[in-house]
Design a protein around this motif. Structure first.
Motif, PDB file in Angstrom:
ATOM      1  N   ASN A 177       0.825  -1.212   0.000  1.00  0.00           N
ATOM      2  CA  ASN A 177       0.000   0.000   0.000  1.00  0.00           C
ATOM      3  C   ASN A 177       0.862   1.266   0.000  1.00  0.00           C
ATOM      4  O   ASN A 177       0.404   2.324  -0.432  1.00  0.00           O
ATOM      5  CB  ASN A 177      -0.934   0.034   1.222  1.00  0.00           C
ATOM      6  CG  ASN A 177      -2.046  -1.006   1.140  1.00  0.00           C
ATOM      7  OD1 ASN A 177      -2.415  -1.439   0.061  1.00  0.00           O
ATOM      8  ND2 ASN A 177      -2.566  -1.416   2.278  1.00  0.00           N
ATOM      9  N   PHE A 178       2.090   1.161   0.501  1.00  0.00           N
ATOM     10  CA  PHE A 178       2.998   2.319   0.460  1.00  0.00           C
ATOM     11  C   PHE A 178       3.364   2.663  -0.987  1.00  0.00           C
ATOM     12  O   PHE A 178       3.707   3.806  -1.287  1.00  0.00           O
ATOM     13  CB  PHE A 178       4.285   2.041   1.252  1.00  0.00           C
ATOM     14  CG  PHE A 178       4.093   2.006   2.751  1.00  0.00           C
ATOM     15  CD1 PHE A 178       3.453   3.047   3.413  1.00  0.00           C
ATOM     16  CD2 PHE A 178       4.541   0.934   3.499  1.00  0.00           C
ATOM     17  CE1 PHE A 178       3.271   3.017   4.795  1.00  0.00           C
ATOM     18  CE2 PHE A 178       4.365   0.897   4.883  1.00  0.00           C
ATOM     19  CZ  PHE A 178       3.734   1.940   5.527  1.00  0.00           C
ATOM     20  N   MET A 183      -0.209   5.542   0.255  1.00  0.00           N
ATOM     21  CA  MET A 183       0.023   5.654   1.698  1.00  0.00           C
ATOM     22  C   MET A 183       1.489   5.908   2.033  1.00  0.00           C
ATOM     23  O   MET A 183       1.872   5.915   3.206  1.00  0.00           O
ATOM     24  CB  MET A 183      -0.450   4.387   2.410  1.00  0.00           C
ATOM     25  CG  MET A 183      -1.968   4.242   2.424  1.00  0.00           C
ATOM     26  SD  MET A 183      -2.474   2.863   3.475  1.00  0.00           S
ATOM     27  CE  MET A 183      -4.256   2.911   3.253  1.00  0.00           C
ATOM     28  N   LYS A 186       4.783  11.348   2.738  1.00  0.00           N
ATOM     29  CA  LYS A 186       4.488  12.617   2.057  1.00  0.00           C
ATOM     30  C   LYS A 186       5.367  13.701   2.663  1.00  0.00           C
ATOM     31  O   LYS A 186       5.537  13.769   3.887  1.00  0.00           O
ATOM     32  CB  LYS A 186       3.016  13.014   2.268  1.00  0.00           C
ATOM     33  CG  LYS A 186       2.007  11.972   1.800  1.00  0.00           C
ATOM     34  CD  LYS A 186       1.738  12.065   0.310  1.00  0.00           C
ATOM     35  CE  LYS A 186       0.648  11.123  -0.136  1.00  0.00           C
ATOM     36  NZ  LYS A 186       1.026   9.704  -0.103  1.00  0.00           N
ATOM     37  N   ILE A 195       4.371   9.626   7.428  1.00  0.00           N
ATOM     38  CA  ILE A 195       3.333   8.620   7.183  1.00  0.00           C
ATOM     39  C   ILE A 195       2.272   8.848   8.254  1.00  0.00           C
ATOM     40  O   ILE A 195       2.594   9.180   9.396  1.00  0.00           O
ATOM     41  CB  ILE A 195       3.870   7.165   7.235  1.00  0.00           C
ATOM     42  CG1 ILE A 195       4.646   6.877   8.532  1.00  0.00           C
ATOM     43  CG2 ILE A 195       4.712   6.856   6.010  1.00  0.00           C
ATOM     44  CD1 ILE A 195       4.967   5.402   8.753  1.00  0.00           C
ATOM     45  N   PHE A 197      -1.370   7.386   9.992  1.00  0.00           N
ATOM     46  CA  PHE A 197      -2.581   6.587  10.209  1.00  0.00           C
ATOM     47  C   PHE A 197      -2.922   6.571  11.690  1.00  0.00           C
ATOM     48  O   PHE A 197      -2.044   6.725  12.536  1.00  0.00           O
ATOM     49  CB  PHE A 197      -2.516   5.164   9.630  1.00  0.00           C
ATOM     50  CG  PHE A 197      -1.163   4.537   9.570  1.00  0.00           C
ATOM     51  CD1 PHE A 197      -0.630   3.891  10.665  1.00  0.00           C
ATOM     52  CD2 PHE A 197      -0.424   4.582   8.392  1.00  0.00           C
ATOM     53  CE1 PHE A 197       0.615   3.298  10.596  1.00  0.00           C
ATOM     54  CE2 PHE A 197       0.836   3.994   8.327  1.00  0.00           C
ATOM     55  CZ  PHE A 197       1.358   3.346   9.437  1.00  0.00           C
ATOM     56  N   TYR A 265      -8.442  11.255   9.812  1.00  0.00           N
ATOM     57  CA  TYR A 265      -8.209  10.342   8.690  1.00  0.00           C
ATOM     58  C   TYR A 265      -9.474  10.174   7.855  1.00  0.00           C
ATOM     59  O   TYR A 265      -9.426  10.193   6.619  1.00  0.00           O
ATOM     60  CB  TYR A 265      -7.732   8.974   9.198  1.00  0.00           C
ATOM     61  CG  TYR A 265      -7.028   8.158   8.141  1.00  0.00           C
ATOM     62  CD1 TYR A 265      -5.645   8.147   8.042  1.00  0.00           C
ATOM     63  CD2 TYR A 265      -7.748   7.401   7.206  1.00  0.00           C
ATOM     64  CE1 TYR A 265      -4.995   7.412   7.065  1.00  0.00           C
ATOM     65  CE2 TYR A 265      -7.116   6.668   6.226  1.00  0.00           C
ATOM     66  CZ  TYR A 265      -5.734   6.679   6.156  1.00  0.00           C
ATOM     67  OH  TYR A 265      -5.103   5.959   5.170  1.00  0.00           O
ATOM     68  N   ALA A 273     -11.855   6.869   2.341  1.00  0.00           N
ATOM     69  CA  ALA A 273     -11.170   7.392   3.536  1.00  0.00           C
ATOM     70  C   ALA A 273     -11.925   7.064   4.824  1.00  0.00           C
ATOM     71  O   ALA A 273     -11.318   6.731   5.849  1.00  0.00           O
ATOM     72  CB  ALA A 273     -10.959   8.899   3.409  1.00  0.00           C
ATOM     73  N   LEU A 276     -11.410   3.332   5.617  1.00  0.00           N
ATOM     74  CA  LEU A 276     -10.059   3.048   6.105  1.00  0.00           C
ATOM     75  C   LEU A 276      -9.801   3.693   7.463  1.00  0.00           C
ATOM     76  O   LEU A 276      -9.118   3.108   8.316  1.00  0.00           O
ATOM     77  CB  LEU A 276      -9.009   3.508   5.082  1.00  0.00           C
ATOM     78  CG  LEU A 276      -8.971   2.675   3.798  1.00  0.00           C
ATOM     79  CD1 LEU A 276      -8.048   3.317   2.768  1.00  0.00           C
ATOM     80  CD2 LEU A 276      -8.517   1.249   4.076  1.00  0.00           C
TER      81      LEU A 276
END
Length: 323
Positions: A177-178, A183, A186, A195, A197, A265, A273, A276
């Protein structure tokens, strides 16, 4: 005396759905790579002329066209097979109802197919932990807490009630997913990379997507031993800070974990979004239950090549898009 390869016509056929995706593809490749395998691969695809389908044919797989919305085509794909790998892809359509219909199609076709072993790629029904009226987490579509989990978990009983010989495979977060799901780290205004989450300091069960199929192959090799069982697989359990440290080293950038709130998130605004955000919150709030089902030692027994995050990064860090 060397092992003689088993003749193709004596092999047990495993019909692999989702073979052009991460999970099914990993399983198909694992069987094809094992020259002494007692299994043969039948790859199911919507388009036998696609590049991925042609590659599987070159590797020695039988390639058949089928559509999981068409029961007759599923039945054809299962004809004469010993086993099947069933997986659905929620993110194609974001519809639990559609996903559950696909599972019902699998079950109906399987009932006529005399399969001896099915692996169903499933996840937890989070409503067993958090009722719909629990306001710690918003209810989505009026019926679900984590739609892409709940629909699969709810569908488990279709297999049990049909009396089908099924192993319930619970997967983990993909490190891939990275690369593919946006994900990856950034860049922040301060020049560091982040990162994000909503897991606080809790550990995230995760795995290389390729290892899911290799673990599934290990389940088929154990034959009847795991029928009726739920098997959770994981490569490594790490918290956000541990992942950030390993990403920093592999990417040669300063990567920092930002433990955003689930609310933040859910409001990131990309498709899915909310789903998740709820998923991460579920993994955080019920961390012991979620991680407890996923066992690294048993995953390694099923798949001796199982990668941890460092090993996965050594092969894939260069594929992670960095701004």
């Amino acid at each position: 005396m060397e092992d003689k390869p088993i003749k193709m016509e004596n092999k047990k056929i495993i019909t692999v759905f989702g073979a052009t995706g991460a999970q099914g593809g990993g399983l198909a490749r694992a069987i094809l790579a094992d020259k002494n395998s007692e299994f043969a691969v039948r790859v199911v695809t919507r388009n036998a002329n696609s590049d991925k389908s042609k590659t599987f044919a070159q590797l020695g797989a039988e390639v058949v066209e089928a559509d999981i919305d068409d029961i007759k085509s599923i039945k054809r794909a299962l004809e004469g097979a010993y086993g099947a790998y069933f997986v659905t892809f929620f993110w194609d359509h974001f519809s639990v109802e559609k996903e559950q219909q696909e599972v019902k199609n699998f079950v109906e076709a399987a009932l006529e197919s005399h399969l001896q072993h099915i692996i169903w790629s499933t996840l937890e029904d989070t409503r067993n932990w958090m009722k719909l009226d629990d306001d710690r987490m918003p209810t989505l579509n009026g019926k679900y807490k984590v739609p892409h989990f709940d629909g699969k978990g709810e569908a488990d009983h279709f297999f049990t009630e049909a009396g089908l010989p099924t192993t319930f495979l619970r997967t983990s977060f993909y490190w891939d997913n990275f690369i593919h799901f946006g994900m990856g780290p950034k860049k922040g205004e301060d020049g560091n990379y982040y990162i994000a989450f909503p897991m606080d300091d809790k550990k995230l069960s995760a795995i290389a997507s390729e290892d899911i199929g290799k673990c599934a192959y290990g389940i088929f090799k154990k034959e009847k031993e795991l029928i009726g069982k739920t098997v959770g697989i994981v490569g490594e359990k790490l918290n956000g800070n541990e992942m950030a440290a390993k990403l920093s080293k592999a990417l040669d950038k300063n990567v920092i974990f930002n433990p955003v709130s689930p609310e933040a998130y859910r409001n990131f605004g990309f498709p899915g979004a909310e789903d998740l955000g709820n998923m991460f919150q579920f993994k955080r709030d019920f961390n012991d239950d979620f991680n407890g089902v996923r066992n690294e030692v048993f995953s390694k027994e099923l798949n001796p090549e199982l990668q941890n995050f460092d090993k996965w990064l050594s092969a894939n860090a260069s594929r992670i898009p960095i701004e």
